[in-house]
Structure formats: structure tokens, C-alpha cells
Write a protein that holds these residues in place. Structure first.
Motif, PDB file in Angstrom:
ATOM      1  N   SER A  42      -9.804  -0.030  11.051  1.00  0.00           N
ATOM      2  CA  SER A  42      -8.860  -0.282   9.964  1.00  0.00           C
ATOM      3  C   SER A  42      -8.231   1.041   9.547  1.00  0.00           C
ATOM      4  O   SER A  42      -8.886   2.077   9.531  1.00  0.00           O
ATOM      5  CB  SER A  42      -9.558  -0.944   8.784  1.00  0.00           C
ATOM      6  N   GLY A  43      -6.989   0.974   9.235  1.00  0.00           N
ATOM      7  CA  GLY A  43      -6.253   2.181   8.878  1.00  0.00           C
ATOM      8  C   GLY A  43      -6.006   2.287   7.386  1.00  0.00           C
ATOM      9  O   GLY A  43      -4.890   2.539   6.967  1.00  0.00           O
ATOM     10  N   GLU A  44      -7.045   2.081   6.598  1.00  0.00           N
ATOM     11  CA  GLU A  44      -6.865   2.164   5.155  1.00  0.00           C
ATOM     12  C   GLU A  44      -6.820   3.625   4.730  1.00  0.00           C
ATOM     13  O   GLU A  44      -7.719   4.397   5.024  1.00  0.00           O
ATOM     14  CB  GLU A  44      -8.005   1.450   4.441  1.00  0.00           C
ATOM     15  N   VAL A  45      -5.769   3.957   4.058  1.00  0.00           N
ATOM     16  CA  VAL A  45      -5.600   5.319   3.575  1.00  0.00           C
ATOM     17  C   VAL A  45      -5.543   5.254   2.055  1.00  0.00           C
ATOM     18  O   VAL A  45      -4.690   4.570   1.494  1.00  0.00           O
ATOM     19  CB  VAL A  45      -4.298   5.955   4.126  1.00  0.00           C
ATOM     20  N   PRO A  46      -6.452   5.964   1.392  1.00  0.00           N
ATOM     21  CA  PRO A  46      -6.399   5.927  -0.069  1.00  0.00           C
ATOM     22  C   PRO A  46      -5.161   6.668  -0.575  1.00  0.00           C
ATOM     23  O   PRO A  46      -4.820   7.738  -0.093  1.00  0.00           O
ATOM     24  CB  PRO A  46      -7.675   6.644  -0.500  1.00  0.00           C
TER      25      PRO A  46
END
Length: 85
Positions: A42-46
Motif C-alpha cells: 500500500s502506498g499510504e503517505v502521511p
């Protein structure tokens, strides 16, 4: 990804890469991709939003009454009223 999709969509193109691609037990990246057995990270970037605080102080203006003559430039006097008869 585009190449994997093209190889999964075209069995003839897949057989150009692997000679045993038409066999039932064949397993490679292309067949796994074609059957949807692909795990991706997953490419979740805060997202951080900088907090900007702006402090304002009220400006207080003091006005002191003064005579009109002090506010005039040097050499000038207040207008004189002349009575015209």
C-alpha cells in the motif's frame, strides 16, 4: 505492469517468452498476474500540514487634541473670514 498486462492478455505473446506457457501447471509472474494473485504494497503517505500561528496585537492610537495653528506648515495661517459689504 504494462508488459505483464500484455503478456497476460495474449497467450501467444506469453508463449514467446515461455515455451511451456500452454501447460496447465505453468506458474510464473504473468500467470499469477492474470489470475489476480498479486500482492502489492500500500502506498499510504502521511500528509502533514504545518500549523501556522499568527499573533496579532491590537494597535492603539492615541490622539491628543491640539490647536489648528500647530498643525499648519510654517508660514501659513488659518483662513481669515472677511466680511464683504
Amino acid at each position: 505492469m504494462l508488459l505483464l498486462n500484455a503478456l497476460a492478455a495474449s497467450p501467444a505473446l506469453h508463449e514467446l517468452i515461455h515455451k511451456d506457457a500452454d501447460q496447465a501447471g505453468h506458474a510464473c509472474v504473468v500467470t499469477l498476474f492474470a489470475h489476480g494473485q498479486v500482492d502489492s504494497a500500500s502506498g499510504e503517505v502521511p500528509v502533514t500540514v504545518p500549523l501556522t500561528l499568527i499573533e496579532t496585537t491590537p494597535s492603539i492610537i492615541f490622539s491628543l487634541p491640539s490647536t489648528a495653528i500647530e498643525n499648519l506648515p510654517p508660514g501659513r495661517a488659518p483662513p481669515a473670514f472677511s466680511a464683504v459689504s
